[in-house]
Design a protein around this motif. Sequence first.
Motif, PDB file in Angstrom:
ATOM      1  N   GLY A   1       0.782  -1.224   0.000  1.00 12.67           N
ATOM      2  CA  GLY A   1       0.000   0.000   0.000  1.00 12.67           C
ATOM      3  C   GLY A   1       0.813   1.272   0.000  1.00 12.67           C
ATOM      4  O   GLY A   1       1.944   1.315   0.486  1.00 12.67           O
ATOM      5  N   ASP A   2       0.223   2.274  -0.569  1.00 17.91           N
ATOM      6  CA  ASP A   2       0.703   3.652  -0.500  1.00 17.91           C
ATOM      7  C   ASP A   2       2.219   3.764  -0.647  1.00 17.91           C
ATOM      8  O   ASP A   2       2.917   4.189   0.257  1.00 17.91           O
ATOM      9  CB  ASP A   2       0.251   4.305   0.800  1.00 17.91           C
ATOM     10  N   LEU A   3       2.691   3.417  -1.816  1.00 19.13           N
ATOM     11  CA  LEU A   3       4.128   3.447  -2.076  1.00 19.13           C
ATOM     12  C   LEU A   3       4.682   4.871  -2.142  1.00 19.13           C
ATOM     13  O   LEU A   3       5.807   5.115  -1.762  1.00 19.13           O
ATOM     14  CB  LEU A   3       4.440   2.732  -3.392  1.00 19.13           C
ATOM     15  N   HIS A   4       3.904   5.784  -2.688  1.00 16.52           N
ATOM     16  CA  HIS A   4       4.335   7.176  -2.869  1.00 16.52           C
ATOM     17  C   HIS A   4       5.696   7.242  -3.571  1.00 16.52           C
ATOM     18  O   HIS A   4       6.588   7.989  -3.175  1.00 16.52           O
ATOM     19  CB  HIS A   4       4.392   7.928  -1.535  1.00 16.52           C
ATOM     20  N   GLY A   5       5.830   6.443  -4.617  1.00 13.74           N
ATOM     21  CA  GLY A   5       7.096   6.356  -5.326  1.00 13.74           C
ATOM     22  C   GLY A   5       7.473   7.627  -6.065  1.00 13.74           C
ATOM     23  O   GLY A   5       6.664   8.218  -6.775  1.00 13.74           O
ATOM     24  N   GLU A   6       8.718   8.036  -5.873  1.00 12.48           N
ATOM     25  CA  GLU A   6       9.296   9.153  -6.613  1.00 12.48           C
ATOM     26  C   GLU A   6      10.795   9.168  -6.373  1.00 12.48           C
ATOM     27  O   GLU A   6      11.298   8.481  -5.490  1.00 12.48           O
ATOM     28  CB  GLU A   6       8.669  10.484  -6.224  1.00 12.48           C
ATOM     29  N   GLU A   7      11.500   9.954  -7.159  1.00  9.98           N
ATOM     30  CA  GLU A   7      12.959  10.016  -7.033  1.00  9.98           C
ATOM     31  C   GLU A   7      13.434  10.859  -5.858  1.00  9.98           C
ATOM     32  O   GLU A   7      14.515  10.638  -5.337  1.00  9.98           O
ATOM     33  CB  GLU A   7      13.581  10.570  -8.316  1.00  9.98           C
ATOM     34  N   LYS A   8      12.638  11.797  -5.443  1.00 10.11           N
ATOM     35  CA  LYS A   8      13.054  12.695  -4.358  1.00 10.11           C
ATOM     36  C   LYS A   8      12.893  11.992  -3.011  1.00 10.11           C
ATOM     37  O   LYS A   8      11.806  11.546  -2.655  1.00 10.11           O
ATOM     38  CB  LYS A   8      12.201  13.963  -4.385  1.00 10.11           C
TER      39      LYS A   8
ATOM     40  N   GLY B   1      -5.006   6.676  -6.126  1.00 10.20           N
ATOM     41  CA  GLY B   1      -4.989   7.421  -4.878  1.00 10.20           C
ATOM     42  C   GLY B   1      -4.920   8.902  -5.216  1.00 10.20           C
ATOM     43  O   GLY B   1      -4.689   9.277  -6.370  1.00 10.20           O
ATOM     44  N   GLN B   2      -5.086   9.754  -4.236  1.00 13.28           N
ATOM     45  CA  GLN B   2      -5.105  11.190  -4.509  1.00 13.28           C
ATOM     46  C   GLN B   2      -3.786  11.675  -5.097  1.00 13.28           C
ATOM     47  O   GLN B   2      -3.760  12.599  -5.896  1.00 13.28           O
ATOM     48  CB  GLN B   2      -5.473  11.979  -3.262  1.00 13.28           C
ATOM     49  N   HIS B   3      -2.664  11.049  -4.733  1.00 14.39           N
ATOM     50  CA  HIS B   3      -1.377  11.489  -5.261  1.00 14.39           C
ATOM     51  C   HIS B   3      -1.133  11.008  -6.686  1.00 14.39           C
ATOM     52  O   HIS B   3      -0.223  11.501  -7.355  1.00 14.39           O
ATOM     53  CB  HIS B   3      -0.235  11.021  -4.349  1.00 14.39           C
ATOM     54  N   ASP B   4      -1.922  10.037  -7.140  1.00 11.01           N
ATOM     55  CA  ASP B   4      -1.797   9.545  -8.513  1.00 11.01           C
ATOM     56  C   ASP B   4      -2.545  10.421  -9.511  1.00 11.01           C
ATOM     57  O   ASP B   4      -2.333  10.303 -10.717  1.00 11.01           O
ATOM     58  CB  ASP B   4      -2.357   8.114  -8.626  1.00 11.01           C
ATOM     59  N   LEU B   5      -3.411  11.273  -9.028  1.00 10.08           N
ATOM     60  CA  LEU B   5      -4.292  12.063  -9.891  1.00 10.08           C
ATOM     61  C   LEU B   5      -3.784  13.488 -10.072  1.00 10.08           C
ATOM     62  O   LEU B   5      -3.178  14.067  -9.176  1.00 10.08           O
ATOM     63  CB  LEU B   5      -5.698  12.121  -9.290  1.00 10.08           C
TER      64      LEU B   5
ATOM     65  N   ARG C   1      -9.337 -11.105 -14.487  1.00  5.86           N
ATOM     66  CA  ARG C   1      -8.041 -11.539 -15.006  1.00  5.86           C
ATOM     67  C   ARG C   1      -7.717 -12.851 -14.329  1.00  5.86           C
ATOM     68  O   ARG C   1      -7.799 -12.940 -13.093  1.00  5.86           O
ATOM     69  CB  ARG C   1      -6.921 -10.537 -14.710  1.00  5.86           C
ATOM     70  N   LYS C   2      -7.356 -13.844 -15.121  1.00 10.64           N
ATOM     71  CA  LYS C   2      -7.104 -15.182 -14.588  1.00 10.64           C
ATOM     72  C   LYS C   2      -8.279 -15.575 -13.716  1.00 10.64           C
ATOM     73  O   LYS C   2      -9.422 -15.533 -14.145  1.00 10.64           O
ATOM     74  CB  LYS C   2      -5.780 -15.252 -13.831  1.00 10.64           C
ATOM     75  N   GLN C   3      -8.001 -15.938 -12.462  1.00  8.07           N
ATOM     76  CA  GLN C   3      -9.060 -16.380 -11.562  1.00  8.07           C
ATOM     77  C   GLN C   3      -9.612 -15.261 -10.690  1.00  8.07           C
ATOM     78  O   GLN C   3     -10.400 -15.507  -9.802  1.00  8.07           O
ATOM     79  CB  GLN C   3      -8.548 -17.530 -10.679  1.00  8.07           C
ATOM     80  N   TYR C   4      -9.233 -14.015 -10.949  1.00  8.35           N
ATOM     81  CA  TYR C   4      -9.616 -12.907 -10.085  1.00  8.35           C
ATOM     82  C   TYR C   4     -10.756 -12.100 -10.673  1.00  8.35           C
ATOM     83  O   TYR C   4     -10.811 -11.856 -11.875  1.00  8.35           O
ATOM     84  CB  TYR C   4      -8.422 -11.964  -9.854  1.00  8.35           C
ATOM     85  N   GLN C   5     -11.666 -11.696  -9.807  1.00  4.11           N
ATOM     86  CA  GLN C   5     -12.720 -10.754 -10.161  1.00  4.11           C
ATOM     87  C   GLN C   5     -12.704  -9.681  -9.093  1.00  4.11           C
ATOM     88  O   GLN C   5     -12.923  -9.958  -7.925  1.00  4.11           O
ATOM     89  CB  GLN C   5     -14.079 -11.435 -10.195  1.00  4.11           C
ATOM     90  N   LEU C   6     -12.392  -8.445  -9.495  1.00  2.00           N
ATOM     91  CA  LEU C   6     -12.248  -7.372  -8.519  1.00  2.00           C
ATOM     92  C   LEU C   6     -13.064  -6.153  -8.905  1.00  2.00           C
ATOM     93  O   LEU C   6     -13.301  -5.888 -10.080  1.00  2.00           O
ATOM     94  CB  LEU C   6     -10.770  -6.952  -8.418  1.00  2.00           C
ATOM     95  N   TYR C   7     -13.435  -5.393  -7.890  1.00  2.00           N
ATOM     96  CA  TYR C   7     -14.051  -4.089  -8.042  1.00  2.00           C
ATOM     97  C   TYR C   7     -13.200  -3.110  -7.257  1.00  2.00           C
ATOM     98  O   TYR C   7     -12.585  -3.474  -6.265  1.00  2.00           O
ATOM     99  CB  TYR C   7     -15.467  -4.070  -7.459  1.00  2.00           C
ATOM    100  N   GLY C   8     -13.161  -1.871  -7.662  1.00  2.00           N
ATOM    101  CA  GLY C   8     -12.401  -0.876  -6.936  1.00  2.00           C
ATOM    102  C   GLY C   8     -13.050   0.488  -7.026  1.00  2.00           C
ATOM    103  O   GLY C   8     -13.804   0.763  -7.954  1.00  2.00           O
ATOM    104  N   VAL C   9     -12.738   1.322  -6.073  1.00  2.00           N
ATOM    105  CA  VAL C   9     -13.212   2.697  -6.069  1.00  2.00           C
ATOM    106  C   VAL C   9     -11.996   3.582  -5.799  1.00  2.00           C
ATOM    107  O   VAL C   9     -11.360   3.471  -4.755  1.00  2.00           O
ATOM    108  CB  VAL C   9     -14.295   2.922  -4.989  1.00  2.00           C
ATOM    109  N   SER C  10     -11.677   4.420  -6.748  1.00  2.00           N
ATOM    110  CA  SER C  10     -10.529   5.312  -6.617  1.00  2.00           C
ATOM    111  C   SER C  10     -10.876   6.536  -5.777  1.00  2.00           C
ATOM    112  O   SER C  10     -12.048   6.813  -5.498  1.00  2.00           O
ATOM    113  CB  SER C  10     -10.044   5.749  -7.996  1.00  2.00           C
TER     114      SER C  10
END
Length: 133
Positions: A9-16, A84-88, A118-127
Amino acid sequence: MEHKMVFMGDLHGEEKAPANRIDNYVETFFGKLEFIFDVADKNDACVLQPGDFFNRPDPSYDFFSRIVALLKRHPEVLVFSIYGQHDLRHRNKVNTAMRALSHACDNFFIVDNHATYRKQYQLYGVSYGEEIP
């Protein structure tokens, strides 16, 4: 049928690097990601990522391309994510690194409030900022 999942969760990936980090932040970040994907690969598991994959919608090209390369090294590991909010960018999904990642990698999926199969997975999500159906 058994379904295995790895949550990251919540990687917040960036170079800085954050202010108080004294290690090589980017190398540590990618080392941890590689570990997570190795575990998922060895256990035939998918990865669930609950948003904020990036810390901003427009990471550097070098950082983004390293994410793409990592995902392509693990083509059998499916990644399901939401925004997530930081992705938008101003709550807009257009012109974001997440969207580009979903187009660049066949194993990265942005899950929305419609079923994603996808494969054996069925998912729903809310951004971030979306209504729960």
